[in-house]
Design an enzyme around this catalytic site. Structure first.
Site, PDB file in Angstrom:
ATOM      1  N   LYS A 114       0.747  -1.068  -0.088  1.00 15.68           N
ATOM      2  CA  LYS A 114      -0.088   0.064   0.000  1.00 15.68           C
ATOM      3  C   LYS A 114       1.033   1.188   0.131  1.00 15.68           C
ATOM      4  CE  LYS A 114      -4.183  -1.753   2.041  1.00 15.68           C
ATOM      5  NZ  LYS A 114      -5.108  -1.744   0.738  1.00 15.68           N
ATOM      6  N   LYS A 206      -5.102  -8.622  -7.186  1.00  9.86           N
ATOM      7  CA  LYS A 206      -6.262  -8.916  -6.361  1.00  9.86           C
ATOM      8  C   LYS A 206      -7.184  -7.767  -6.459  1.00  9.86           C
ATOM      9  CE  LYS A 206      -6.933  -6.901  -1.997  1.00  9.86           C
ATOM     10  NZ  LYS A 206      -7.118  -6.790  -0.448  1.00  9.86           N
ATOM     11  N   LYS A 209     -10.889  -2.277  -3.159  1.00  9.97           N
ATOM     12  CA  LYS A 209     -11.831  -1.181  -3.101  1.00  9.97           C
ATOM     13  C   LYS A 209     -11.181   0.023  -3.897  1.00  9.97           C
ATOM     14  CE  LYS A 209     -13.698  -2.053   1.217  1.00  9.97           C
ATOM     15  NZ  LYS A 209     -12.563  -2.454   1.843  1.00  9.97           N
TER      16      LYS A 209
HETATM   17  N1  AQP Z   1     -10.036  -9.689  -3.515  1.00 16.17           N
HETATM   18  C1  AQP Z   1     -10.452 -10.253  -2.418  1.00 16.17           C
HETATM   19  N2  AQP Z   1     -10.580 -11.699  -2.182  1.00 16.17           N
HETATM   20  C2  AQP Z   1     -11.106 -12.285  -1.095  1.00 16.17           C
HETATM   21  N3  AQP Z   1     -11.162 -11.612   0.147  1.00 16.17           N
HETATM   22  C3  AQP Z   1     -10.931 -10.442  -0.011  1.00 16.17           C
HETATM   23  N4  AQP Z   1     -11.085  -9.273   1.179  1.00 16.17           N
HETATM   24  C4  AQP Z   1     -10.601  -7.966   0.525  1.00 16.17           C
HETATM   25  N5  AQP Z   1     -10.319  -8.173  -0.789  1.00 16.17           N
HETATM   26  C5  AQP Z   1     -10.393  -9.784  -1.036  1.00 16.17           C
HETATM   27  C6  AQP Z   1     -11.380  -9.549   2.380  1.00 16.17           C
HETATM   28  O1  AQP Z   1     -12.480  -8.729   2.539  1.00 16.17           O
HETATM   29  C7  AQP Z   1     -12.156  -8.448   4.113  1.00 16.17           C
HETATM   30  C8  AQP Z   1     -12.308  -6.690   4.281  1.00 16.17           C
HETATM   31  O2  AQP Z   1     -11.148  -6.372   3.728  1.00 16.17           O
HETATM   32  P1  AQP Z   1     -10.787  -4.774   4.223  1.00 16.17           P
HETATM   33  O3  AQP Z   1     -11.726  -3.780   3.983  1.00 16.17           O
HETATM   34  O4  AQP Z   1     -10.471  -4.899   5.576  1.00 16.17           O
HETATM   35  O5  AQP Z   1      -9.461  -4.561   3.377  1.00 16.17           O
HETATM   36  P2  AQP Z   1      -8.821  -5.275   2.295  1.00 16.17           P
HETATM   37  O6  AQP Z   1      -8.250  -6.523   2.510  1.00 16.17           O
HETATM   38  O7  AQP Z   1      -7.400  -4.452   2.193  1.00 16.17           O
HETATM   39  O8  AQP Z   1      -9.637  -5.004   1.096  1.00 16.17           O
HETATM   40  P3  AQP Z   1      -9.835  -4.157  -0.177  1.00 16.17           P
HETATM   41  O9  AQP Z   1     -11.101  -4.417  -0.455  1.00 16.17           O
HETATM   42  O10 AQP Z   1      -8.633  -4.282  -0.992  1.00 16.17           O
HETATM   43  O11 AQP Z   1      -9.694  -2.820   0.500  1.00 16.17           O
HETATM   44  P4  AQP Z   1      -8.804  -1.483   0.312  1.00 16.17           P
HETATM   45  O12 AQP Z   1      -8.647  -1.524  -1.192  1.00 16.17           O
HETATM   46  O13 AQP Z   1      -9.521  -0.212   0.699  1.00 16.17           O
HETATM   47  O14 AQP Z   1      -7.619  -1.867   0.989  1.00 16.17           O
HETATM   48  C9  AQP Z   1     -11.024  -9.025   4.673  1.00 16.17           C
HETATM   49  O15 AQP Z   1     -11.267 -10.319   5.172  1.00 16.17           O
HETATM   50  C10 AQP Z   1     -10.321  -9.273   3.155  1.00 16.17           C
HETATM   51  O16 AQP Z   1      -9.354 -10.450   3.362  1.00 16.17           O
END
Ligand code: AQP
Length: 344
Positions: A114, A206, A209
């Site tokens: 990140k 991956k 968001k």
């Molecule tokens: N691509 C993914 N496949 C499977 N699981 C996923 N998770 C996130 N992306 C995937 C799971 O969703 C939960 C919440 O995640 P988070 O909101 O705490 O943050 P993150 O893991 O960093 O997810 P994002 O969507 O990629 O958010 P941003 O872009 O804001 O950092 C977790 O259980 C995660 O494993």
């Protein structure tokens, strides 16, 4: 010491929820309600580790809460709340900042990903994020945490922090007649066919968001049926038909991704999906995947829209959840303050 089975997990309101959040986390939260007491949190304090417009943070917080409820979380028998309403999360995170070692934190790959080349200019909160996550989990002495694969390393850190706290304060814990292993060594639950949903345009990245170069990479939970079908139709694939054996998906990340999504949505294994579609082309598979995706996601989106239209009801649910979460958190924090030696 055995701990009563308790599940904790959270999602950041840092953008629009997507299929990865649903399959890797939210969908898996639902059946756990039968076997565990579950606490599902909207982790707004984690979201602000990168800049969030205040209005966007509020909107996304309601949306995550609505997604939990729309997916089937029972807010009476279990708990949903937003993290910032329970101040004990921040309090325990500070203690854990003093337990966690710089060497451990420096190894966190998500921070490196990140922060990228910009590591001098990201927030201190982003670096300390995994210590707050450990506090979220251990504040409730959660025994199990359902997450996607990207959170595996943070769960390992949570166990390291628990172990070090138990050891460092071992004598004090004994003197206070508390159980020797004060914090549990929490088990990650990383299971199912879609623990890492990837971008629809690049099977090596991956689905996320905040990291999509284009909307076509990501299926959002609030996408309508046409958008879902269109994104699947235009998803990157290769020219080969689907293989007859799951092993042959190994070097085909885009095909593997679509099969994994289908399997998770249908509650099947990848092998079962291959048994149905092996040898067929994407011209057959993609419409079937689109139909399945719409049939699962559309009712959730409809219910989410209804719920976010009634902020009063969501506020009531989040406040009630926070009250119940705070009661558990404060009981544990009282002991933790004693263990640490704070004068009260
Ligand atoms: N691509 C993914 N496949 C499977 N699981 C996923 N998770 C996130 N992306 C995937 C799971 O969703 C939960 C919440 O995640 P988070 O909101 O705490 O943050 P993150 O893991 O960093 O997810 P994002 O969507 O990629 O958010 P941003 O872009 O804001 O950092 C977790 O259980 C995660 O494993």
């Amino acid at each position: 010491m055995t701990f009563p089975p308790r599940v904790f997990s959270g999602i950041k309101p840092s953008g629009d929820l997507h299929l990865g959040n649903y399959l890797g986390a939210i969908r898996r939260f639902v059946p756990l309600q039968k076997t565990h007491h579950c606490i599902y949190c909207v982790v707004d304090m984690h979201a602000i580790t990168v800049w969030q417009e205040p209005e966007d943070l509020r909107r996304a917080t309601y949306e995550v809460a609505a997604a939990y409820i729309a997916a089937g979380i029972d807010t009476k028998n279990h708990i949903i709340f937003n993290q910032s309403q329970v101040l004990q999360h921040a309090e325990l995170a500070w203690i854990f900042n003093c337990v966690a070692r710089m060497g451990w934190m420096n190894r966190m790959t998500q921070f490196k990903d990140k922060a990228g080349k910009n590591s001098e200019n990201v927030s201190l909160g982003l670096f300390a994020y995994p210590s707050l996550m450990a506090a979220d989990i251990l504040l409730y002495k959660a025994t199990h945490v359902p997450v996607g694969e990207d959170q595996k390393q943070h769960l390992e850190l949570t166990r390291d922090i628990a172990q070090k706290f138990n050891n460092d304060y071992g004598k004090r814990i004994k003197d206070l007649h508390l159980d020797a292993g004060y914090f549990p060594l929490t088990e990650p639950m990383i299971a199912g066919a879609a623990t890492r949903v990837r971008s629809l345009r690049d099977g090596t990245r991956k689905m996320s968001k905040s990291d999509a170069a284009s909307d076509m990479e990501t299926i959002y939970l609030l996408d309508d049926a046409d958008a879902i079908a269109n994104k699947i139709k235009r998803a990157k694939t290769d020219p080969e038909p689907l293989p007859e054996d799951v092993k042959d998906l190994e070097n085909r990340p885009e095909a593997d991704n679509l099969i994994s999504i289908y399997a998770a949505l249908a509650d099947k294994t990848k092998q079962e999906v291959i048994a149905e579609f092996g040898g067929k082309g994407f011209g057959v598979f993609k419409p079937a995947l689109a139909e399945l995706s719409v049939s699962v996601l559309s009712p959730i989106a409809t219910e989410m829209r209804r719920l976010v239209g009634d902020k009063g009801e969501l506020d009531r649910i989040l406040r009630d959840g926070a009250d119940r979460a705070r009661a558990i958190a404060e009981t544990n924090m009282r002991e933790i303050r004693e263990i640490v030696g704070y004068v009260r």
